[in-house]
Design an enzyme around this catalytic site. Structure first.
Site, mmCIF file in Angstrom:
data_model
loop_
_atom_site.group_PDB
_atom_site.id
_atom_site.type_symbol
_atom_site.label_atom_id
_atom_site.label_comp_id
_atom_site.label_asym_id
_atom_site.label_seq_id
_atom_site.Cartn_x
_atom_site.Cartn_y
_atom_site.Cartn_z
ATOM 1 N N THR A 227 0.822 -1.291 0.199
ATOM 2 C CA THR A 227 -0.105 0.119 0.105
ATOM 3 C C THR A 227 0.743 1.461 0.193
ATOM 4 O O THR A 227 0.338 2.293 -0.508
ATOM 5 C CB THR A 227 -0.954 0.129 1.051
ATOM 6 O OG1 THR A 227 -0.403 -0.063 2.344
ATOM 7 C CG2 THR A 227 -1.833 -1.044 1.098
ATOM 8 N N GLY B 42 -2.043 -10.589 -14.663
ATOM 9 C CA GLY B 42 -0.595 -10.442 -15.131
ATOM 10 C C GLY B 42 -0.454 -9.685 -16.516
ATOM 11 O O GLY B 42 -0.987 -8.527 -16.641
ATOM 12 N N ALA C 165 4.275 -4.230 -9.720
ATOM 13 C CA ALA C 165 3.630 -4.068 -10.690
ATOM 14 C C ALA C 165 2.110 -3.782 -10.337
ATOM 15 O O ALA C 165 1.678 -2.974 -10.897
ATOM 16 C CB ALA C 165 3.788 -5.165 -11.632
ATOM 17 N N ASP D 127 0.954 -3.124 -7.472
ATOM 18 C CA ASP D 127 0.548 -1.798 -6.651
ATOM 19 C C ASP D 127 0.756 -0.426 -7.498
ATOM 20 O O ASP D 127 -0.078 0.449 -7.511
ATOM 21 C CB ASP D 127 1.815 -1.607 -5.773
ATOM 22 C CG ASP D 127 1.899 -2.745 -4.872
ATOM 23 O OD1 ASP D 127 1.111 -3.542 -4.560
ATOM 24 O OD2 ASP D 127 3.253 -3.168 -4.456
#
Length: 319
Positions: free
Chosen positions: A44, A240, A269, A271
């Protein structure tokens, strides 16, 4: 694209405070020279870091977490502040310290080793007045399944209850389930907590591979329908390098990912995807456009080592 669910999620771009909730850790990332480099990161927090670089100055980006009273905690706070993130709601917890993790790479894919037993962030919801003040001050909120996993059951319940009230008040509450089975005592507790997080959220950003393993979903469409049924107004299913499925109301949009041939590290990636999507929506952009921006940023991030890519202002210009 005027579905009620989309319209309910759309920001005005006029500004406000976005509060990310969770754990920032000490990161040890392997460099190209074979040496480990120390940094600060966490799911986060990574999203907050990218949000600060993507949102206009009219927005304030704040972090709700916990740090200790040691030198590394002070360095972490200085790093947050230097990144433009408001640390006013980061609790100082005596005799605690930040957690630590090490990234190992196999090609571009990463695995992690964690040391977080004494992490101060586990106490982020321990003070009811502090928790109330932090959430009351936010116009939009962001949390994850890792946020829930590190908390005691009582603190988790308190956080989710307060987030649920924020959602009921009409504020945007965004949730990335970010399912990590090893952080949970058992699968039943994990799945129950993830579903509780989804019920507290107006925007959910699950990853299909995680959801298929945890809940047995057969397709991104099944994941999207499950999160909508749990109460989200808008769901974005990441897959993905495949298309992201955006769902709300009767609308379903599959947005193709940016194809990256030279990925070196997939850390961060998801996040960064969440940050770009949320930033675009807060600025009033449509879901499909937001998903394209999210793919663009994530596709750039995986071309660099580590979770946080410096020079993001340049990257923001291309997404």
């Amino acid at each position: 694209m005027a579905e009620a669910g989309f319209m309910a999620m759309r920001g005005s771009g006029a500004g406000g405070r976005v509060l990310a909730i969770g754990e920032c850790m000490i990161e040890l990332a392997l460099g190209a020279d074979g040496l480990y480099r120390k940094g600060f990161a966490g799911d986060t927090f990574n999203t907050a870091w990218y949000l600060r670089r993507l949102l206009p100055a009219a927005f304030d980006v704040a972090y709700l977490s916990g740090v200790g009273d040691d030198a590394e905690s002070q360095a972490m706070l200085a790093f947050m502040a230097g990144a433009g993130i408001d640390t006013g709601f980061v609790r100082r917890v005596p005799r605690r310290m930040p957690g630590l993790y090490m990234i190992r790479l196999d090609g571009a894919e990463r695995s992690f080793t964690y040391w977080r037993d004494t992490s101060a962030a586990k106490e982020l919801a321990a003070d009811p007045a502090h928790l109330e003040a932090a959430i009351d001050a936010a116009d939009a909120l962001y949390f994850s399944g890792i946020t829930l996993a590190i908390l005691s059951p009582a603190h988790r319940e308190a956080l989710l209850a307060r987030l649920g009230r924020a959602k009921a008040d009409g504020r945007i509450v965004a949730f990335d389930p970010n399912i990590r089975p090893r952080l949970w005592a058992d699968k039943a507790e994990m799945c129950a907590a993830i579903e509780a997080g989804a019920r507290a959220a107006s925007l959910s950003l699950p990853s299909f591979a995680d959801e298929a393993e945890a809940f047995g979903d057969a397709s991104p469409e099944e994941t999207a329908e499950r999160y909508l049924a749990l109460g989200a107004a808008e769901v974005v299913v990441k897959d993905g390098g495949g298309p992201a499925l955006v769902a709300a109301g009767r609308t379903r949009l599959a947005v193709a990912a940016r194809q990256v041939e030279d990925a070196v590290d997939t850390t961060g990636a998801g996040d960064s995807f969440s940050a770009a999507y949320l930033a675009a929506r807060l600025c009033g952009r449509e879901p499909a456009d937001a998903a394209r921006s999210a793919h663009g940023l994530a596709g750039e991030v995986v071309r660099h080592r580590g979770a946080l890519v410096e020079g993001i202002e340049t990257i923001a210009a291309i997404v």
